[in-house]
Design an enzyme around this catalytic site. Structure first.
Site, short mmCIF file in Angstrom:
data_model
loop_
_atom_site.label_atom_id
_atom_site.label_comp_id
_atom_site.label_asym_id
_atom_site.label_seq_id
_atom_site.Cartn_x
_atom_site.Cartn_y
_atom_site.Cartn_z
N ALA A 146 14.27 -6.68 7.35
CA ALA A 146 13.92 -5.22 7.58
C ALA A 146 13.96 -4.73 9.25
O ALA A 146 13.93 -5.55 9.94
CB ALA A 146 12.68 -5.06 6.94
N LYS A 147 13.76 -3.72 9.16
CA LYS A 147 13.60 -3.30 10.62
C LYS A 147 13.28 -1.66 10.61
O LYS A 147 13.56 -0.94 9.61
CB LYS A 147 14.96 -3.29 11.32
CG LYS A 147 14.92 -3.28 13.03
CD LYS A 147 14.24 -4.69 13.44
CE LYS A 147 13.99 -4.64 14.80
NZ LYS A 147 13.79 -6.08 15.46
#
Ligand code: NAD
Length: 455
Positions: A146-147
């Site tokens: 994720a980011k």
């Protein structure tokens, strides 16, 4: 794989564009476009998303992943965009956009940092989220990728404004986060203090939950060794590669592009091994000294508010020429796309250890290969941060703390194993480290998804 509807909040106030405030950046890009190519110190025109996709597709081709299944592994699982209005000290409300993108969760809860930078946009966050999926798989930690990011001008913000943004962001994405769902961490322009505000905000909504973010201050259940982990991991990778390249760490010279968290720790730890820093840059300038630049002195000088070019006994240089300074090891630790087809042929190093994410474009990568420069790619070289984030999360879930030596030793074991597995694969298949790393990462994610029955 079943897709959940994307819970997208309103991105901007009607009729108003998000306040990205990147006027100087845009001016620089315009100038470069007018000249038909990026200036030497600037970022390439190819996006981080295109860079990551290029390597993903090569790995998917090699593994013969069918097109329909490939889409599952390329496209993000969930994307959230939120509006972040902040009343700044100029008396005006500035509206920023915040993103959280969960790319693939087949191997475990989503995991990834949050970046505050005026150039953050949804495609960049998509690229970085995807990179986290492969990185966690290569390192063998049980996470997905994720980011997050907010397109705010972090350099210009006062502490109170940063706090408002951190809290506002967390209060708007909290529903898709959770210690067994998605765990955040620091990235460019976010640090332990920002993580503390985010943890506190999440705690107001859900009760005290230290495992919701990693990279926290030690006083708030952070892990010893986390702050230095990404830089330390880069050095572990270099040490593993050095004997094969005929290099002795104690006798090497190195340059750092971006003396922030990753760059300054990599520099300090390289120096502990006896290596000598001959050139270094940050967003404000670049310096060189063949006699060596003391990484601790530079760190203290910057922490005291000094500018990099004001450090005594060094030669200020044009940041675009940093890559031309002869050295053994070059560590890019700033932003993506800084080594591109218009400057790669001017690099004068033997090894590039990619501390930053996507610092090298595919065209530049080929130039480096033709020049015999060995590249340890981002997707394995800078995994130290997420590895110690994993250790921090494990400690938080157990309400138990390891000492720093234990953390660093365990980090060394994981990084060495990852290097050996990827380099063995590169030898077996007769390919470069980067292709081998994506191959190992994609293979592990595909296996997890197949075993769960997603594809
Ligand atoms: P940071 O904000 O602490 O440091 C970034 C540094 O880059 C600063 O010194 C800044 O002045 C400098 N910089 C910005 N633009 C520059 C330019 N044009 N030329 C030279 N220097 C420039 O961020 P960080 O956490 O050290 O992250 C750096 C890179 O490492 C990013 O690509 C990030 O995604 C990656 N990364 C970070 C971590 C982590 O744990 N922090 C983990 C993996 C990867």
């Amino acid at each position: 794989m079943g897709r959940t509807e994307t819970p997208t909040d309103t991105a901007v106030t009607p009729g108003e564009a998000p306040d990205k405030s990147p006027t100087t950046v845009d001016a620089a890009k315009e100038e470069a476009r007018a000249a038909g190519q990026p200036k030497p110190g600037q970022r390439a025109e190819i996006s981080n998303l295109e860079i990551v996709r290029h390597y993903f597709e090569r790995a998917a081709d090699r593994l013969a992943v069918p097109d329909d299944v490939r889409v599952v592994f390329w496209s993000p699982y969930r994307e959230v965009t939120v509006q972040i209005p902040v009343k700044r000290t100029d008396g005006k409300v500035h509206v920023y956009s915040g993103y959280r993108i969960q790319h693939n969760g087949a191997r475990g809860p989503y995991k990834g940092g949050i970046r505050f930078h005026p150039e953050v946009d949804i495609d960049e966050v998509r690229a970085l989220a995807s990179l986290m999926t492969w990185k966690t798989a290569i390192a063998g930690v049980p996470y997905g990728g994720a980011k997050g990011g907010v397109n705010c001008p972090a350099d210009e913000l006062e502490r109170g404004e940063l706090e408002q943004i951190a809290r506002s962001f967390m209060s708007k994405v909290d529903k898709v986060l959770g210690p067994t769902r998605d765990i955040a961490a620091p990235d460019v322009n976010t640090n332990a203090q920002v993580m503390a505000w985010m943890m506190d905000e999440y705690g107001k909504l859900h009760g005290h939950t230290p495992a919701i973010v990693t990279g926290k201050p030690i006083a708030l259940e952070g892990s010893y060794g986390r702050e230095a982990a990404t830089g330390r991991g880069c050095v572990y990778m270099f040490r593993e590669a050095a004997p094969h390249l005929g290099l002795s760490p104690a006798e090497t010279s190195f340059s750092i592009q971006g003396f922030g968290n990753v760059g300054s720790w990599a520099a300090r730890i390289m120096q502990q091994l006896g290596a000598r820093m001959v050139a270094v840059s940050d967003a404000n300038g670049a310096i060189r000294s063949d006699a060596g630049i003391d990484a601790h002195a530079l760190h203290d000088h910057l922490a005291a508010g000094g500018r990099i070019t004001e450090l005594p006994d060094v030669e200020p240089i044009d940041p675009g020429t940093l890559i031309e300074v002869p050295c053994d090891v070059f560590i890019p630790a700033a932003l993506g796309g800084m080594i591109h087809e218009h400057n790669a042929d001017r690099m004068r190093c033997k090894v590039v250890v990619e501390g930053a994410n996507s610092p090298t474009t595919p065209a530049a990568d080929e130039i480096l290969r033709d020049q015999g420069i060995y590249v340890i790619p981002d997707v394995m070289a800078n995994a130290g941060g997420v590895v110690v984030s994993y250790f921090e999360w494990v400690q938080n879930l157990q309400h138990f703390r390891w000492d720093e030596r234990e953390v660093n030793d365990k980090l060394g074991n994981v990084m060495r194993r990852a290097y050996r597995e990827v380099s063995a694969r590169a030898r077996e298949e007769g390919i470069g480290l980067r292709d081998a790393a994506f191959l190992v990462g994609l293979e592990r994610v595909v296996e997890a998804a197949r075993t769960r029955g997603y594809v």
